[in-house]
Design an enzyme around this catalytic site. Structure first.
Site, PDB file in Angstrom:
ATOM      1  N   SER A 247       0.378   6.991   1.104  1.00  0.00           N
ATOM      2  CA  SER A 247       0.239   5.547   0.709  1.00  0.00           C
ATOM      3  C   SER A 247      -0.792   5.160  -0.816  1.00  0.00           C
ATOM      4  O   SER A 247      -1.101   6.493  -1.118  1.00  0.00           O
ATOM      5  CB  SER A 247      -0.422   4.694   1.782  1.00  0.00           C
ATOM      6  OG  SER A 247      -1.225   5.683   1.835  1.00  0.00           O
ATOM      7  N   TYR A 248      -0.925   4.493  -1.085  1.00  0.00           N
ATOM      8  CA  TYR A 248      -2.003   4.182  -2.095  1.00  0.00           C
ATOM      9  C   TYR A 248      -3.105   5.070  -2.273  1.00  0.00           C
ATOM     10  O   TYR A 248      -3.691   5.074  -1.375  1.00  0.00           O
ATOM     11  CB  TYR A 248      -1.914   2.501  -2.429  1.00  0.00           C
ATOM     12  CG  TYR A 248      -2.899   2.377  -4.100  1.00  0.00           C
ATOM     13  CD1 TYR A 248      -1.934   2.497  -5.083  1.00  0.00           C
ATOM     14  CD2 TYR A 248      -4.058   2.372  -3.489  1.00  0.00           C
ATOM     15  CE1 TYR A 248      -2.217   1.836  -6.233  1.00  0.00           C
ATOM     16  CE2 TYR A 248      -4.758   1.984  -5.067  1.00  0.00           C
ATOM     17  CZ  TYR A 248      -3.198   1.259  -6.580  1.00  0.00           C
ATOM     18  OH  TYR A 248      -3.904   1.266  -7.775  1.00  0.00           O
ATOM     19  N   PRO A 249      -3.620   6.036  -3.384  1.00  0.00           N
ATOM     20  CA  PRO A 249      -4.410   6.959  -2.935  1.00  0.00           C
ATOM     21  C   PRO A 249      -5.477   6.287  -3.486  1.00  0.00           C
ATOM     22  O   PRO A 249      -6.694   6.594  -3.599  1.00  0.00           O
ATOM     23  CB  PRO A 249      -3.744   8.019  -4.116  1.00  0.00           C
ATOM     24  CG  PRO A 249      -3.342   7.227  -5.370  1.00  0.00           C
ATOM     25  CD  PRO A 249      -2.194   6.023  -4.293  1.00  0.00           C
TER      26      PRO A 249
ATOM     27  N   SER B   9       0.570  -1.056   0.437  1.00  0.00           N
ATOM     28  CA  SER B   9       0.114  -0.045  -0.244  1.00  0.00           C
ATOM     29  C   SER B   9       0.801   1.174  -0.325  1.00  0.00           C
ATOM     30  O   SER B   9      -0.206   2.091   0.283  1.00  0.00           O
ATOM     31  CB  SER B   9      -1.030  -0.064   1.323  1.00  0.00           C
ATOM     32  OG  SER B   9      -1.849  -0.779   0.963  1.00  0.00           O
TER      33      SER B   9
END
Length: 856
Positions: free
Chosen positions: A334-336, A152
């Protein structure tokens, strides 16, 4: 030693992951496709524990895209209804990258494949595209050789943890994306082709290149038009409020609020005013004090980020998503793409917060929060995809750039806010009585700003401490006023409000919502006004009203929401790919047929709103059939229309069109027109009829005179072609005879433009070839005052690239700014096989054969 090939979604991501896993001890080389690099190092392979040689590379998004085969890509030869059953195939998403060949080459002799694609359904789909490319080249391929990394954030901790917990890729999630792609392709293309051809052939001022339909795009537009309709149908209604002022002992006055708020009858309002005026003072009934709080926010997901970016930062959803992806790839957040608003139980909140302690913007607040202890985050929703969006390392505006910094600033402050105390304030309310009527006055004072200290835009506005009122005290009335007001209509939807409605109705995913909003803006269905409000254009309004008139389900969000639920069943392994696809296509095919049969209903609305082609545009050039003037329609897509023959001819887009010296095409007698993008751009003449009906077998639609293979026409390629393009593989550099006095030649395929011989009187191309490079010799006649030739000579012939005088007068640039191809711009070394070398073009046999080929 065995070899492990690892593949990420983007080149920069591959480099970051490889650096983390190798500890910076890696060797890098450029890939054969020029876009991707390969990072090599040695280490242990966790699933087997053996020492292996690692190769880390990437793709550039999707490897393949879905498209129709052969003839089904022709708008003219295929009935759109056939697209619901037409054969499809997977094509390279970007041909020039040669990604399948690159992956197949790098997979040769590889024993294991580890996929580091983005951890969402689209990423899962790309996993299987990579597997299909790599599988034939791997040693003893089996499912046990393929692993999937789930992560992530691009941090040491996340990446190393993902490497030790490799899993199998999810075929069901990949299939759900395949189903969505096929549905969108078939449904969108069928409706779009039919209505574009139908309406662009009848109306001249639509101002849109495509009149498109999309299963997500159209319901999104429907929400905007629904708000527009409410605004248009709104009827203001008068109402009356009573405003009262009291005198305070220190000479000030204070406004108090009427408990009834407002009345819609003027006579009743006047009666209340008279009752209030009959009293000289207002008595305090009681004074209350309450400690209240404003709750801290939940953890941040994609939709909330996009809403805040639009309403608070003035940043469109598409742009905000691009900035977020960049921050993620660089390891700052982190992963959007996530729907989750609850931190995992094992999430290191304190460690993430401590990284921000040295910030000049919020470092003091963070240090104080660490000393006093963080608050437990509010309970949110765990969808099971990715953790909420959080900062992963500190940053400064100088590192990120203005827009990326503003988004990072919001994400970081939001994260800090989620673990900060609530905002607390003391609310004081005084209750008054004037005759039989009750009034109140409220003030509040912040006792603990809590999270609003770092999220300042959430702070309480107009903080006001109430005067010290005491029970049973009387205060003189200084003013009683009756004010007439009117109810107001709702405003147009903001992007933020539209995102909320799309999420509520299940239109699109967190990743696709920005794309759908961007599409309705790009296609001239809505315009973005001040405050990032979306105002539908006449075209957008007529389209939605037309769908509502024929089949309202085409524009309602319920249809797409139902399809999304079925696609989610595929992803969860609870439904079969073929069954869902067949069921949805059957429904939309029947709806399409009904739409075609009843298109007249929509056409009636278009007739009222738009002008017919015959009444649009200005006369420009003569038709070769009737010799009457055709009208030039400037609105997108620009085109010529002959009202006498009732025929329309498409033209090149994104440039200016003007008459070309009243010259005619030798094949059909149509007057030529000139397309140009300006002094620093490209120009070429074209015949409107030949542009739409290629006269020779080796010509395609939308070719101008600079690509025409007519053997004798003075405007054709054979008269003005100089040599092969210095950059692209298929183009010819063609002299632009209209470019005097700033002469230039331009590639007839790509955007290369070469300026030369400024202020020359005349430039022409001869039949003679250069002995060194094979380019055609150019004859130039300079002016006496500005000649660059020795001894003030005015005439000179030579090769543009080899002649010692000419080659210093050549300047290359691009008509449209674009990234240069690797290895491009090698000058005359690529020249040579120009028009005189044939390039395999068959010559027309005679004039009658030309005409026959042309009119077929």
């Amino acid at each position: 030693m065995k070899t492990v090939l690892m593949v990420a979604e983007k080149p920069s991501l591959a480099q970051s992951i490889a650096k983390i896993l190798s500890g910076g001890q890696l060797n890098s080389r450029k890939g054969s496709n020029g876009a991707c690099s390969i990072h090599e190092y040695k280490g242990k392979f966790p699933p087997t524990g053996e020492s292996v040689s690692y190769k880390m590379t990437s793709v550039c998004g999707h490897v393949f895209g879905l498209d129709f085969t052969g003839k089904y890509n022709s708008w003219d030869r295929v009935d759109p209804v056939e697209l619901f059953t037409a054969p499809t195939l997977k094509k390279e998403a970007t041909e020039k990258l040669r990604m399948p060949n690159f992956l197949e080459k790098e997979a040769r002799g590889v024993d294991y494949l580890v996929l580091w694609l983005d951890c969402d359904k689209e990423g899962e789909n790309i996993c299987f595209e990579v597997i299909d490319c790599a599988k034939p080249s791997m040693n003893r391929f089996s499912d046990q050789c393929v692993y999937r990394a789930k992560f992530s954030a691009i941090t040491d901790k996340d990446i190393k943890s993902a490497m030790t917990k490799l899993i199998a890729p999810n075929k069901n999630e990949a299939l759900s994306v395949d189903a969505r792609q096929e549905l969108d392709l078939r449904i969108g293309c069928a409706f779009t082709r039919f209505q574009t051809k139908y309406f662009q052939g009848k109306y001249g001022d639509l101002d849109s290149t495509l009149i498109s339909y999309g299963p997500c795009q159209t319901p999104t537009l429907g929400l905007c038009v629904d708000r527009h309709d409410k605004i248009q149908s709104f009827k203001p209604e008068p109402y009356w409020v009573i405003q009262v002022k009291l005198a305070l002992p220190e000479g000030r006055t204070v406004d108090i609020d009427w408990d009834r708020i407002r009345v819609f009858d003027k006579e009743v309002a006047q009666m209340f005013v008279n009752m209030i005026k009959s009293s000289d003072s207002a008595r305090v009934l009681k004074v209350t004090q309450d400690v209240k709080s404003k709750a801290r926010p939940q953890a941040l997901n994609t939709v909330e980020m996009l809403r805040a970016a639009s309403s608070g930062l003035g940043m469109g959803p598409q742009h905000a998503m691009q900035m977020a992806e960049r921050l993620y790839i660089q390891g700052y957040i982190s992963y959007p793409r996530t729907e989750t608003t609850q931190y995992p139980e094992n999430f290191d909140l304190v460690g993430t917060l401590r990284q921000q302690a040295s910030s000049s913007m919020w470092g003091d607040y963070v240090q104080n929060l660490l000393r006093e202890g963080i608050q437990k985050p509010k309970k949110g929703t765990d969808v099971g995809d990715h953790p909420p969006i959080t900062p992963m390392r500190p940053a400064t505006e100088a590192e990120l750039g203005h827009d990326a910094w503003r988004l990072y600033d919001f994400i970081t402050r939001h994260f800090i806010g989620t673990i900060s105390p609530d905002c607390k304030y003391l609310q004081t309310t005084a209750f008054f009585e004037i005759g039989a009527e009750r009034f109140t006055c409220t003030g509040y004072r912040v006792t603990d700003p809590g999270f609003t200290a770092v999220m300042s835009w959430k702070s309480l506005e107009d903080e006001w401490t109430l005067p010290e009122f005491k029970k049973d005290m009387d205060y003189n009335i200084t003013e009683v006023k009756m004010v007439e007001k009117h109810t107001s209509p709702p405003d147009y939807l903001t992007e933020s409000e539209l995102i909320s409605l799309m999420e509520k109705h299940g239109i699109g995913t967190d990743a696709s919502i920005p794309v759908h909003i961007n599409n309705i803006c790009e296609r001239n269905y809505v315009t973005v006004t001040s405050g990032r409000r979306l105002k539908p254009t006449p075209l957008g309004i007529v389209l939605v009203h037309g769908y509502q008139k024929i089949d309202i389900e085409l524009v309602l969000p319920t249809m797409r929401s139902a399809v999304e639920k079925q696609l989610n069943l595929i992803a969860a392994g609870k439904a079969y790919f073929e069954d869902v696809l067949k069921h949805a296509l059957n429904i939309f095919c029947l709806k399409f047929k009904y739409f075609v049969e009843n298109i007249g209903g929509m056409d009636e609305l278009f007739e009222v709103t738009f002008s017919p082609l015959a009444a649009t545009g200005k006369p420009l050039s003569r038709c070769g059939k009737c010799r009457r003037y055709m009208k030039y329609v400037q609105a997108k897509p620009s085109r010529l229309h002959c009202s006498n023959c009732d025929e329309t001819y498409s033209l090149p887009q994104n440039g200016n069109i003007k008459l070309y010296k009243e010259l005619k095409c030798p094949l059909d007698d149509f007057e030529l027109v000139l397309w140009t993008t300006g002094v620093r751009g490209k120009s070429f003449p074209l015949c409107p009829y030949c542009f739409n009906n290629p006269p020779f077998p080796d010509m395609r639609k939308q070719f101008g005179c600079n690509q025409c293979t007519h053997p004798t026409c003075q405007h054709a390629l054979i008269q003005h072609g100089v040599c092969e393009c210095v950059e692209c593989e298929t183009g010819i550099l063609v002299l632009d005879p209209t470019s005097y006095p700033k002469w230039r030649m331009a590639c007839n395929k790509c955007q290369v433009v070469i300026n030369f011989f400024e202020n020359a009187h005349k430039v022409s191309v001869s039949e003679e070839l250069c002995d060194d490079c094979g380019a055609h010799i150019v004859d130039v006649d300079f002016s006496k005052e500005k000649t660059p030739l020795p001894n003030k000579e005015t005439k000179h012939s030579g090769c543009v690239f080899c002649d010692s005088i000419f080659k210093n007068l050549v300047e290359k640039h691009h008509a449209i700014i674009r990234r240069k191809r690797p290895g491009g711009g090698r000058g005359r070394g690529r020249g040579g096989r120009g028009r005189g070398r044939g390039r395999g073009r068959p010559k027309p046999k005679d004039k009658m054969a030309q005409l026959a080929a042309y009119f077929v």
